[in-house]
Design an enzyme around this catalytic site. Structure first.
Site, PDB file in Angstrom:
ATOM      1  N   CYS A   1      -0.282   5.555   7.481  1.00  0.00           N
ATOM      2  CA  CYS A   1      -1.658   5.193   7.869  1.00  0.00           C
ATOM      3  C   CYS A   1      -1.684   4.387   8.916  1.00  0.00           C
ATOM      4  CB  CYS A   1      -2.301   4.381   6.723  1.00  0.00           C
ATOM      5  SG  CYS A   1      -4.032   4.034   7.034  1.00  0.00           S
TER       6      CYS A   1
ATOM      7  N   ASP B   1     -16.109 -14.592  25.745  1.00  0.00           N
ATOM      8  CA  ASP B   1     -15.633 -13.667  24.748  1.00  0.00           C
ATOM      9  C   ASP B   1     -16.060 -12.373  25.340  1.00  0.00           C
ATOM     10  OD1 ASP B   1     -14.599 -12.540  22.630  1.00  0.00           O
ATOM     11  OD2 ASP B   1     -16.600 -12.825  21.442  1.00  0.00           O
TER      12      ASP B   1
ATOM     13  N   CYS C   1      -6.742   0.986  -0.312  1.00  0.00           N
ATOM     14  CA  CYS C   1      -6.747   0.111   0.880  1.00  0.00           C
ATOM     15  C   CYS C   1      -6.657  -1.276   0.572  1.00  0.00           C
ATOM     16  CB  CYS C   1      -7.930   0.453   1.872  1.00  0.00           C
ATOM     17  SG  CYS C   1      -7.948  -0.057   3.341  1.00  0.00           S
TER      18      CYS C   1
ATOM     19  N   CYS D   1       0.941  -1.074  -0.075  1.00  0.00           N
ATOM     20  CA  CYS D   1       0.058   0.005   0.102  1.00  0.00           C
ATOM     21  C   CYS D   1       0.952   1.551  -0.200  1.00  0.00           C
ATOM     22  CB  CYS D   1      -0.855  -0.068   1.190  1.00  0.00           C
ATOM     23  SG  CYS D   1      -2.063   1.467   1.198  1.00  0.00           S
TER      24      CYS D   1
ATOM     25  N   CYS E   1      -9.322 -10.717  22.778  1.00  0.00           N
ATOM     26  CA  CYS E   1      -8.692  -9.837  21.754  1.00  0.00           C
ATOM     27  C   CYS E   1      -7.558  -8.892  22.443  1.00  0.00           C
ATOM     28  CB  CYS E   1      -9.902  -8.864  21.207  1.00  0.00           C
ATOM     29  SG  CYS E   1     -10.743  -7.819  22.367  1.00  0.00           S
TER      30      CYS E   1
ATOM     31  N   GLN F   1     -17.566  -9.689  13.969  1.00  0.00           N
ATOM     32  CA  GLN F   1     -16.008 -10.187  13.715  1.00  0.00           C
ATOM     33  C   GLN F   1     -15.421  -9.454  12.697  1.00  0.00           C
ATOM     34  OE1 GLN F   1     -14.133 -11.495  16.017  1.00  0.00           O
ATOM     35  NE2 GLN F   1     -15.417 -12.200  17.468  1.00  0.00           N
TER      36      GLN F   1
ATOM     37  N   CYS G   1      -2.383   0.087   9.429  1.00  0.00           N
ATOM     38  CA  CYS G   1      -1.479  -1.301   9.448  1.00  0.00           C
ATOM     39  C   CYS G   1      -0.088  -0.700   9.940  1.00  0.00           C
ATOM     40  CB  CYS G   1      -1.261  -1.704   7.924  1.00  0.00           C
ATOM     41  SG  CYS G   1      -2.771  -2.286   7.069  1.00  0.00           S
TER      42      CYS G   1
ATOM     43  N   PHE H   1     -20.566 -13.241  27.864  1.00  0.00           N
ATOM     44  CA  PHE H   1     -20.664 -12.315  26.859  1.00  0.00           C
ATOM     45  C   PHE H   1     -20.769 -12.744  25.419  1.00  0.00           C
ATOM     46  CE2 PHE H   1     -17.569 -12.085  30.257  1.00  0.00           C
ATOM     47  CZ  PHE H   1     -17.599 -10.742  30.796  1.00  0.00           C
TER      48      PHE H   1
END
Length: 397
Positions: A53, A323, A131, A47, A349, A235, A56, A262
């Protein structure tokens, strides 16, 4: 000459001496003048916006180094809690251009609009010309949105754009815009019709108001269509979701009764066998799950931070799936650690809070059997995982 041995948590390369080198890849070498010489794990960033940016951070490394980075993040978090390294499976990596939800920022500048992600460690917006993470249906809206927002964003103001790919198309939510007149309403309708949107909702500062929804918006979870609230959680990629679900199903095994804590919209509850109790604190998500899983799923509207299930309640289940959000589930895990019997499958996460909670489960007699990392936020430092804890009765010795 120094050599980069691994990537730090924020994506910098680390030398053998512990020095951080921005945008260096494992295997790179640093000469006496400080110049980075590419090694075998350096990749050409696809990219044009990298590394400015903020979408990423790791386009400069190959998939092998990226996968190692995800594993290292998990191991470092566990070691910080004095937990030995368990069996860690090869990470699953989502392909480029598969992100099905994204939040962009928009800024009015004269007659034009800048639209994109923030720059790294900045509030400046990168005006996206390409992108490599957004799914094609989301990317196709970026240029048309600039034109629309040029009529809706007040001068010198900043708004937010949330896009989610649903069964009916893109669910679009705009915040910080002015869309109160007839002309603005007609512009929204034309935009929705032209681009076949599933829904447009506008938040002018008092909550989202739906402006376009020709049919109820749904997402398919576990083969079941579930009503999708505006701004709801999904997700990040469909394939990443499938990898998480597969790991959870394997972890649950043949359990006949499962508590899904959750539960959200039912990403895991609707894919699990047997009878499922789904607990969720967000009322709109729980009502959508309850309607979709009628008959097999028992839905409980419950704030698990303020009112976690007691050990005696949890002991009735063969398996418990969690979760939680990034903050983890300290209050609920403390009770779960006292509940003998159920196998625990923890979706996270945030490796740091996962490890913190894992320590409580291990102290209660469970064993961390294996961990499956998932990298569905392609080229980012974000790590997701599924960790499976055997019940005390199943722990060897």
């Amino acid at each position: 000459m120094q050599r980069i041995t691994r990537l730090a948590a924020q994506g910098d390369g680390l030398t053998e001496q512990g020095s951080a080198v921005p945008l260096a890849a494992p295997g790179d070498t640093i000469d006496a003048a400080g110049e980075v010489r590419p090694g075998p794990h350096r990749a050409v960033p696809p990219c044009r916006h990298f590394p400015q940016c903020g979408g990423c951070q790791l386009q400069h490394v190959d998939d092998g180094a990226y996968a190692d980075f995800l594993v290292d993040r998990v191991i470092a978090a566990l070691h910080a809690q004095q937990i030995d390294t368990p069996a860690i499976r090869a990470p699953y990596l989502s392909p480029p251009r598969t992100r099905r939800r994204a939040a962009l920022r928009a800024e009015r500048q004269g007659r034009g609009v800048r639209l994109g992600f923030n720059e790294q460690a900045s509030r400046q917006i990168v005006d996206l010309a390409e992108c490599w993470i957004l799914a094609p249906p989301l990317w196709a809206l970026v240029a048309p949105l600039r034109t629309l927002l040029a009529t809706l964003l007040p001068a010198r103001s900043v708004g937010e754009v949330q896009m989610t790919l649903t069964d009916q198309g893109v669910d679009l939510r705009l915040a910080g815009v002015a869309a109160e007149g007839l002309a603005e309403a007609e512009a929204l309708t034309r935009f929705a019709e032209t681009h076949r949107l599933a829904r447009i909702a506008v938040d002018a500062g008092h909550g989202a108001e739906t402006r376009w929804e020709p049919q109820p918006v749904t997402v398919t979870l576990g083969g079941t269509a579930v009503g999708f609230p505006s701004g709801g959680f999904l997700q990040a990629t469909a394939d990443g979701e499938a990898a998480l679900v597969a790991a959870v199903r394997e972890g649950v095994g043949a359990a006949r009764t499962v508590a899904d804590l959750f539960a959200g919209l039912g990403t895991f509850a609707l894919a699990l066998p047997g009878r499922v109790l789904a607990a969720e604190g967000a009322r709109d998500a729980l009502l959508a799950l309850k309607a979709a899983g009628a008959g097999r799923i028992v839905a409980d509207h419950r704030d698990l931070f303020r009112r976690p299930y007691a050990p005696a309640e949890l002991a009735r289940f063969d398996a418990v799936v969690l979760d939680p959000p990034r903050a983890g589930a300290r209050e609920q895990v403390a009770r779960l650690a006292e509940a003998p019997g159920p196998r625990v499958v923890y979706v996270s996460c945030n490796p740091a809070t996962f490890a913190r909670d894992a320590r409580m489960l291990l102290a209660g007699g469970r064993r961390l059997a294996w961990v499956q990392p998932v990298g569905q936020f392609r080229w980012s430092t974000h790590v997701e995982l599924v960790g499976v804890f055997d019940s005390p009765a199943a722990t060897p010795g």
